[in-house]
Design an enzyme around this catalytic site. Structure first.
Site, PDB file in Angstrom:
ATOM      1  CG  ASP A 185      -2.182   0.864   0.906  1.00 39.51           C
ATOM      2  OD1 ASP A 185      -2.137   1.676  -0.049  1.00 39.51           O
ATOM      3  OD2 ASP A 185      -3.182   0.764   1.632  1.00 39.51           O
TER       4      ASP A 185
HETATM    5  C1  BGC Z   1      -4.900   3.294   0.058  1.00 40.03           C
HETATM    6  C2  BGC Z   1      -5.092   2.280  -1.033  1.00 40.03           C
HETATM    7  C3  BGC Z   1      -4.904   2.933  -2.369  1.00 40.03           C
HETATM    8  C4  BGC Z   1      -3.534   3.573  -2.414  1.00 40.03           C
HETATM    9  C5  BGC Z   1      -3.212   4.240  -3.733  1.00 40.03           C
HETATM   10  C6  BGC Z   1      -3.620   4.079  -0.088  1.00 40.03           C
HETATM   11  O1  BGC Z   1      -3.539   5.132   0.797  1.00 40.03           O
HETATM   12  O2  BGC Z   1      -4.924   2.631   1.303  1.00 40.03           O
HETATM   13  O3  BGC Z   1      -6.369   1.703  -0.943  1.00 40.03           O
HETATM   14  O4  BGC Z   1      -5.062   1.997  -3.379  1.00 40.03           O
HETATM   15  O5  BGC Z   1      -3.467   4.553  -1.404  1.00 40.03           O
HETATM   16  O6  BGC Z   1      -3.922   5.389  -3.913  1.00 40.03           O
END
Ligand code: BGC
Length: 743
Positions: free
Chosen positions: A276
């Site tokens: 993530d």
């Molecule tokens: C979120 C994810 C997301 C990623 C990219 C993160 O902060 O938890 O769900 O896909 O950002 O934007």
């Protein structure tokens, strides 16, 4: 380009021989890898955000430091960056463009929690397919969805992004999204790779506070949090995203047991895992790595192939390899998995955005599917008969802060949704109002948190002139989603007071909620004659609201999550355990607690003194404008063996006077097993459309293997014995029968 000719030819052939699948892909990957330098390889494990200085981005691409870029949604920018990657970077490997496409791309669908209320796998799949058509038109080939974290805590803002509290429902719907995004083949130009996220346990954040620690024991991971992820592996999901949380002391992104032993060794996942956002570097604040170098080693070795945005891999892997701290084998394996995805997507032979003569974005078919899904996602929670609005209604008052909130009704993660294309309820009602019906629209609160009651006097005055009052209330887009958790789930601002003011006129009051989560709505339900819960409904929210209120569509949504009576009941979910002191329908009223008596006079049950132990509204609940009756439950297979299916028939009759859809739900339960088990668990459901008076026999099938659970010795499997089967129209009540599993 000449040196890439063989690869290109191989990749080109692959596009026409889908069945050549694995071996062909692997051959291409090995061929590419044979001419990659270590720097090229490390670059393939690095993902960046494109919303930064583009000159810097171009530079990095030229140096071969970028494998994937997220958040660029301009086809011409995508193509020009791609050209640099293909023509100027050392390896010439195309970039994989990614985006959080969580519930629609341009045409915003209801939030996933809302979609889950439809219990309509096929419709969710076609809406997801439309989303892929819209997104690939711009050049996006990788969507960070579906999010399938089981969530039993509506304080958690990200409950909006998932399919609710139930592992079985979430599994089926996540698979529908994967199928919609990925189509029949990833190499189809209209397909994009899906990403199963966030692995794992993220939805169990303590206190409902986003990013918080979780403590989900292995047994509950397997029984509750893993099933949707495993279902997606079986459905061929292309990628996984690790989660931010540390579970039982180990951050997911650095958890080898999770990302390698369970995901790959046990489930056979061969795709790619991305971290993530910054979660590789996140090991430092978690306190398990002293710097990014150590974090890179832990995460790569754990099985996280691509580093999203922490730059830990890019800046440290070379040194780690030189020092012998990370083996080349681990790097190569990660690179292979990244390249396999690029090859399977057909990026090598077709790196650029596909050309379309006609755009599907906001096209009629896409909007129509979105509208149908929004109708099916809406749950009728109460109706004393005022809905659907009949011909006797001549003057309608519409009010409330969500009546004309184009931005807010799109909900969280509507990154690419366009306010200008969003039809609000008041616009839709104005547009469609039957002739002879008058609309009075009073903008009584500017937005849900508005504290001003200045307009309430005028509101009441206008209300007295109307035959029915329709209030659109709820929460802003900003109230749910990532890092947007709440401790108080009541309506904000003066919305409840507004409903009180409306109800005080004595006119029939229809309350429509638009929100990212189950709110605490007991008193608002009391005040209202009818309640429709539309979640954050997206682009077509207004049209769907009109259709439902005026009976052009009949509500059929069912709650994918339990509605608590108050925040103190959280977590509250239908598939809870028996406990040794089962709660008995005590009212939970402090006035009934005697003074200065021995404590035992109150009995010993798992209840509260101040609130009933039952929810306000149970999982699976939802009304229709017609009524249904279930009868004649037959278990065709009262005795089954491990490889069989339990086959069940039940008659469903539409006992009302109009067409409608019912969701027939089958739950199983056990009184005795080697571990404590949930009272009941959803194991099958079927949406049935019936004309007025029509009766149909519905067949439900429960494969015995779906009764497997994490047994006392932590092995996964079934246990022989007697099972209770309940078939009904919600998780409460229903017809009861039994079957026996023999070994
Ligand atoms: C979120 C994810 C997301 C990623 C990219 C993160 O902060 O938890 O769900 O896909 O950002 O934007």
């Amino acid at each position: 380009m000449k040196k890439y000719l063989i690869t290109f030819l191989l990749a080109f052939c692959l596009a026409f021989i889908p069945s050549a699948a694995h071996q062909e892909v692997d051959n291409i990957v090995e061929e590419i890898m044979s001419r990659m330098s270590l720097d090229d390889k490390i670059g393939q494990l690095h993902q960046i955000d494109g919303r930064t200085d583009l000159t810097k981005v171009c530079d990095m691409i030229r140096k071969g430091q970028v494998s994937s870029i997220m958040n660029i949604v301009d086809a011409s920018v995508i193509d020009s960056l791609q050209r640099i990657a293909v023509e100027e970077s050392p390896s010439g490997i195309p970039i994989l463009f990614a985006r959080d496409i969580v519930h629609g791309f341009k045409t915003i669908l209801p939030i996933p929690l809302g979609q889950a209320a439809s219990f309509d796998d096929a419709l969710i799949c076609s809406a997801a397919r439309n989303t892929a058509l819209e997104a690939t038109e711009i050049g996006i080939k990788w969507a960070f969805a579906p999010m399938m974290d089981i969530a039993r805590d509506p304080r958690w803002g990200r409950i909006a992004e998932g399919f609710g509290e139930d592992p079985y429902l979430a599994s089926r719907l996540a698979v529908s999204v994967v199928k919609g995004y990925q189509g029949d083949s990833l190499s189809d130009e209209l397909s994009m790779a899906a990403c199963a996220k966030h692995f794992a346990g993220y939805g169990a954040a303590e206190g409902g506070r986003d990013y918080n620690t979780t403590y989900v024991p292995v047994r509950s991971l397997y029984d509750t949090y893993f099933p949707p992820f495993k279902a997606c592996v079986e459905a061929g999901v292309a990628s996984f995203m690790s989660s931010f949380n540390d579970n039982d002391g180990v951050p997911a992104t650095g958890n080898r047991w999770l990302l390698t032993e369970v995901l790959r060794d046990e489930w056979g996942f061969t795709g790619m895992v991305v971290s993530d956002w910054g979660s590789v570097g996140g090991l430092i604040p978690h306190g398990v790595a002293k710097d990014k170098k150590e974090a890179a080693k832990i995460c790569l070795e754990a099985g996280c192939d691509m580093d999203m945005m922490s730059y830990s891999y890019l800046n440290n892997l070379k040194e780690l390899i030189a020092e012998g701290d990370v083996s080349m084998y681990v790097v190569d394996e990660a690179v292979r998995r990244v390249l396999r995805l690029k090859v399977r997507l057909g990026l090598l032979e077709k790196p650029y955005t596909r050309k379309t003569s006609e755009s599907v974005i906001y096209s009629e078919n896409v909007l129509e599917t979105a509208c149908r899904l929004t109708e099916e996602s809406s749950v009728l929670l109460k109706n004393d008969g005022i809905l659907p609005l009949g011909e006797d209604i001549k003057t309608v008052l519409v009010t409330g802060p969500m009546a004309d909130a184009a931005y807010d009704q799109m909900g969280t993660w509507a990154l690419d949704g366009d306010k200008a294309h969003t039809l609000t309820p008041v616009e839709a009602i104005r547009k469609n109002l039957p002739s002879g019906v008058k609309l009075i629209y009073v903008n009584s609160l500017d937005y849900p948190r508005d504290k001003s009651t200045d307009d309430f006097k005028a509101l009441k005055k206008a209300a007295r002139k109307a035959d029915v009052l329709i209030a659109f209330v709820g929460e802003e887009q900003m109230m749910s989603g990532e890092a947007h958790s709440l401790s108080d789930l009541h309506l904000q601002g003066q919305q409840s007071e507004m409903l009180e003011a409306l109800a005080s006129t004595g006119k029939p009051l229809v309350t429509v909620f638009m929100a990212g989560r189950p709110l605490v709505i007991a008193s608002e339900m009391e005040l209202s004659d009818a309640v429709l819960y539309m979640w954050h409904p997206g682009t077509m929210g207004g049209q769907a609201a009109y259709n439902l209120l005026w009976g052009k569509a009949n509500p059929s949504g069912k709650l994918p999550v339990t509605f608590p009576r108050n925040e103190g009941q959280i977590p509250i979910y239908y598939n809870h355990k028996h406990t040794s002191h089962i709660a008995k329908g005590t009212e939970g009223n402090l006035d009934n607690v005697p003074r200065e008596m021995p404590q035992s006079v109150m009995g010993h049950t798992s209840s509260y003194l101040d609130v009933a132990p039952t929810p306000l509204l149970p999982f699976g609940f939802g009304l229709s404008y017609t009524t249904f009756e279930l009868s004649n439950l037959r278990v065709e297979t009262p005795e089954v063996r491990a490889s069989d299916s339990v086959v069940v028939y039940v008659d469903v009759k539409n006992t009302g006077d109009r067409q409608g859809c019912e969701v027939v739900q089958a739950y199983t339960g056990r009184k005795s097993a080697s571990t404590t088990r949930p009272m009941k668990e959803l194991k099958a459901y079927e949406r049935v459309s019936l004309e007025a008076g029509e009766c149909r026999t519905v067949r439900l099938e429960i494969p015995v293997e779906s009764l497997a659970f994490c047994r006392k010795d932590l092995s996964w499997g079934t246990e022989p014995g007697n099972y209770v089967l309940t078939v009904g129209t919600s998780s409460e009540g229903g017809l009861v029968s039994y079957f026996k599993l023999n070994y």
